[in-house]
Design a protein around this motif. Structure first.
Motif, PDB file in Angstrom:
ATOM      1  N   VAL A  12       1.092  -1.072  -0.191  1.00  0.00           N
ATOM      2  CA  VAL A  12       0.003   0.176  -0.311  1.00  0.00           C
ATOM      3  C   VAL A  12       0.648   1.250  -0.194  1.00  0.00           C
ATOM      4  N   THR A  13       1.735   1.577   0.697  1.00  0.00           N
ATOM      5  CA  THR A  13       2.979   2.580   0.375  1.00  0.00           C
ATOM      6  C   THR A  13       3.825   2.685  -0.333  1.00  0.00           C
ATOM      7  N   GLY A  14       3.659   1.405  -1.043  1.00  0.00           N
ATOM      8  CA  GLY A  14       4.707   1.597  -2.172  1.00  0.00           C
ATOM      9  C   GLY A  14       3.659   2.291  -3.553  1.00  0.00           C
ATOM     10  N   PHE A  15       2.565   1.696  -3.008  1.00  0.00           N
ATOM     11  CA  PHE A  15       1.188   2.128  -4.068  1.00  0.00           C
ATOM     12  C   PHE A  15       1.158   3.824  -3.769  1.00  0.00           C
ATOM     13  N   ALA A  16       0.947   4.164  -2.531  1.00  0.00           N
ATOM     14  CA  ALA A  16       1.428   5.939  -2.415  1.00  0.00           C
ATOM     15  C   ALA A  16       1.464   6.461  -3.290  1.00  0.00           C
ATOM     16  N   ASP A  17       3.205   6.093  -2.737  1.00  0.00           N
ATOM     17  CA  ASP A  17       4.411   6.755  -3.396  1.00  0.00           C
ATOM     18  C   ASP A  17       4.874   7.013  -4.149  1.00  0.00           C
ATOM     19  N   SER A  18       3.668   6.153  -5.414  1.00  0.00           N
ATOM     20  CA  SER A  18       3.539   6.210  -6.711  1.00  0.00           C
ATOM     21  C   SER A  18       2.135   6.950  -7.215  1.00  0.00           C
ATOM     22  N   ALA A  19       1.790   7.229  -6.872  1.00  0.00           N
ATOM     23  CA  ALA A  19      -0.006   7.810  -6.612  1.00  0.00           C
ATOM     24  C   ALA A  19       0.611   9.476  -7.421  1.00  0.00           C
ATOM     25  N   PRO A  20      -0.420   9.814  -7.756  1.00  0.00           N
ATOM     26  CA  PRO A  20      -0.028  11.471  -8.340  1.00  0.00           C
ATOM     27  C   PRO A  20      -0.061  12.568  -7.545  1.00  0.00           C
ATOM     28  N   VAL A  21       0.499  13.379  -7.122  1.00  0.00           N
ATOM     29  CA  VAL A  21       0.357  14.429  -6.285  1.00  0.00           C
ATOM     30  C   VAL A  21       0.032  14.908  -5.582  1.00  0.00           C
ATOM     31  N   TRP A  22      -1.833  14.810  -6.195  1.00  0.00           N
ATOM     32  CA  TRP A  22      -2.867  15.689  -5.647  1.00  0.00           C
ATOM     33  C   TRP A  22      -3.425  14.049  -5.097  1.00  0.00           C
ATOM     34  N   VAL A  23      -3.614  13.076  -5.520  1.00  0.00           N
ATOM     35  CA  VAL A  23      -4.226  12.174  -4.659  1.00  0.00           C
ATOM     36  C   VAL A  23      -3.378  11.923  -3.903  1.00  0.00           C
ATOM     37  N   GLN A  24      -2.088  12.445  -3.576  1.00  0.00           N
ATOM     38  CA  GLN A  24      -1.374  11.924  -2.586  1.00  0.00           C
ATOM     39  C   GLN A  24      -1.575  12.950  -1.099  1.00  0.00           C
ATOM     40  N   ARG A  25      -1.644  14.200  -1.902  1.00  0.00           N
ATOM     41  CA  ARG A  25      -2.722  15.103  -1.358  1.00  0.00           C
ATOM     42  C   ARG A  25      -3.977  15.318  -0.617  1.00  0.00           C
ATOM     43  N   THR A  26      -4.615  14.348  -0.883  1.00  0.00           N
ATOM     44  CA  THR A  26      -5.928  14.891  -1.364  1.00  0.00           C
ATOM     45  C   THR A  26      -6.235  13.599   0.134  1.00  0.00           C
ATOM     46  N   PHE A  27      -5.419  12.745   0.270  1.00  0.00           N
ATOM     47  CA  PHE A  27      -5.195  11.688   1.090  1.00  0.00           C
ATOM     48  C   PHE A  27      -5.041  12.246   2.552  1.00  0.00           C
ATOM     49  N   GLU A  28      -3.428  13.115   2.390  1.00  0.00           N
ATOM     50  CA  GLU A  28      -3.436  13.595   3.458  1.00  0.00           C
ATOM     51  C   GLU A  28      -4.183  14.445   4.441  1.00  0.00           C
ATOM     52  N   LEU A  29      -4.864  15.363   3.444  1.00  0.00           N
ATOM     53  CA  LEU A  29      -5.421  16.312   4.024  1.00  0.00           C
ATOM     54  C   LEU A  29      -6.940  15.318   4.773  1.00  0.00           C
ATOM     55  N   TRP A  30      -6.896  14.748   4.463  1.00  0.00           N
ATOM     56  CA  TRP A  30      -8.118  13.516   4.425  1.00  0.00           C
ATOM     57  C   TRP A  30      -8.118  13.144   5.778  1.00  0.00           C
ATOM     58  N   THR A  31      -7.194  12.040   5.898  1.00  0.00           N
ATOM     59  CA  THR A  31      -6.128  11.566   6.544  1.00  0.00           C
ATOM     60  C   THR A  31      -6.513  12.351   8.289  1.00  0.00           C
ATOM     61  N   GLU A  32      -6.229  13.722   7.848  1.00  0.00           N
ATOM     62  CA  GLU A  32      -5.847  14.971   8.715  1.00  0.00           C
ATOM     63  C   GLU A  32      -7.445  15.357   9.184  1.00  0.00           C
ATOM     64  N   TYR A  33      -8.753  15.693   8.741  1.00  0.00           N
ATOM     65  CA  TYR A  33      -9.456  16.424   8.539  1.00  0.00           C
ATOM     66  C   TYR A  33     -10.523  15.971   8.220  1.00  0.00           C
ATOM     67  N   GLY A  34     -10.655  14.193   7.864  1.00  0.00           N
ATOM     68  CA  GLY A  34     -11.974  13.791   7.970  1.00  0.00           C
ATOM     69  C   GLY A  34     -12.579  13.717   8.907  1.00  0.00           C
ATOM     70  N   LEU A  35     -11.972  13.469   9.834  1.00  0.00           N
ATOM     71  CA  LEU A  35     -13.274  12.891  10.945  1.00  0.00           C
ATOM     72  C   LEU A  35     -14.100  14.260  11.117  1.00  0.00           C
ATOM     73  N   TRP A  36     -13.393  15.382  11.476  1.00  0.00           N
ATOM     74  CA  TRP A  36     -14.352  16.376  11.708  1.00  0.00           C
ATOM     75  C   TRP A  36     -15.492  16.714  10.671  1.00  0.00           C
ATOM     76  N   LEU A  37     -15.742  15.802   9.978  1.00  0.00           N
ATOM     77  CA  LEU A  37     -17.110  15.001   8.811  1.00  0.00           C
ATOM     78  C   LEU A  37     -18.056  15.103   9.640  1.00  0.00           C
ATOM     79  N   PHE A  38     -17.446  14.157  10.225  1.00  0.00           N
ATOM     80  CA  PHE A  38     -18.540  13.222  11.345  1.00  0.00           C
ATOM     81  C   PHE A  38     -18.779  14.145  12.561  1.00  0.00           C
ATOM     82  N   GLY A  39     -17.836  15.449  12.572  1.00  0.00           N
ATOM     83  CA  GLY A  39     -18.870  15.895  13.952  1.00  0.00           C
ATOM     84  C   GLY A  39     -19.940  16.941  13.205  1.00  0.00           C
TER      85      GLY A  39
END
Length: 237
Positions: A10-37
């Motif tokens: 999984v981390t190998g796939f993440a490392d080769s993913a486009p930058v925009w995909v990486q940034r999207t996942f970084e934002l989601w993993t950091e702030y996604g729980l707020w959506l449940f709030g």
């Protein structure tokens, strides 16, 4: 349970993913729980405006059950003391976010436990939310592996733990909390009747009743109204 091979994949796939995909996942993993709030607030607001007492109870229990699941997850994490894969797995791609410091243990994933608990509690409150919140919880869990800070088994069992704890809390407390909501609503109606009759309730008591009604809402017509009795000296409008 050894899921280090899947972690590397999984981390190998993440490392080769486009930058925009990486940034999207970084934002989601950091702030996604707020959506449940936000969803907690929306479900509560909807329930207090037109919901029966049980609907309000479920809306109030959703964040409470999620908080309990977080506490349980943290307790398990402190007991197991599993090292983070971003330090323990050799040959894996570098994580997309900073590896948590030593002592911030890996199993189970608190993010996954919170997401799982929130999804289960929200579905128990409003079943129609299932097609939205279940994929969101799964996406949150996957993102923790994608960015490189958890093993796959951390997030899988975190989802299971959080969802199970939330379900147990909601099932155990729905009845008592429903009775409490009805009591608050009934108290608000009686206080209104007393004021209408020209008798002033105590300031502290009246303030507590108003706060309770703001939390639970007045309820649909008829639910919060106590039995009306004729009282000598009181004239009904």
């Amino acid at each position: 349970m050894d899921t280090s091979g899947l972690y590397r994949a999984v981390t190998g796939f993440a490392d080769s993913a486009p930058v925009w995909v990486q940034r999207t996942f970084e934002l989601w993993t950091e702030y996604g729980l707020w959506l449940f709030g936000v969803l907690f607030a929306a479900v509560w607001w909807r329930a207090r405006g037109r919901g029966r007492a049980r609907a309000v109870a479920l809306a109030l229990l959703a964040p409470a059950a999620t908080a309990v699941a977080h506490v349980v997850s943290e307790a398990v994490k402190s007991a197991v003391e599993e090292e983070r894969p971003c330090r323990a797995v050799a040959g894996a791609a570098a994580p997309l976010v900073g590896c948590p410091p030593p002592g911030d243990w890996s199993f189970p994933s608190n993010h996954a436990a919170i997401a799982g608990a929130a999804a289960v509690a929200l579905v128990m409150a409003v079943r129609r939310l299932a097609p939205l919140v279940v994929p969101l919880a799964l996406l949150m869990a996957f993102s923790r592996v994608f960015v490189g800070v958890h093993y796959p088994h951390d997030v899988a069992l975190g989802l299971l733990l959080g969802g199970s704890v939330a379900a147990l809390v909601v099932l155990a407390l729905t009845g008592p909390v429903t009775l409490g909501v009805r009591a608050v609503r009934t108290g608000g109606t009686r206080a209104g009747g007393i004021r209408a009759g020209g008798i002033r309730a105590g300031g502290i008591r009246a303030g507590g009743i108003r706060a309770g009604i703001r939390l639970t809402g007045p309820g649909p017509g008829g639910e919060s109204s106590p039995e009306v009795r004729n009282v000598p000296g009181c004239r009904m409008p």
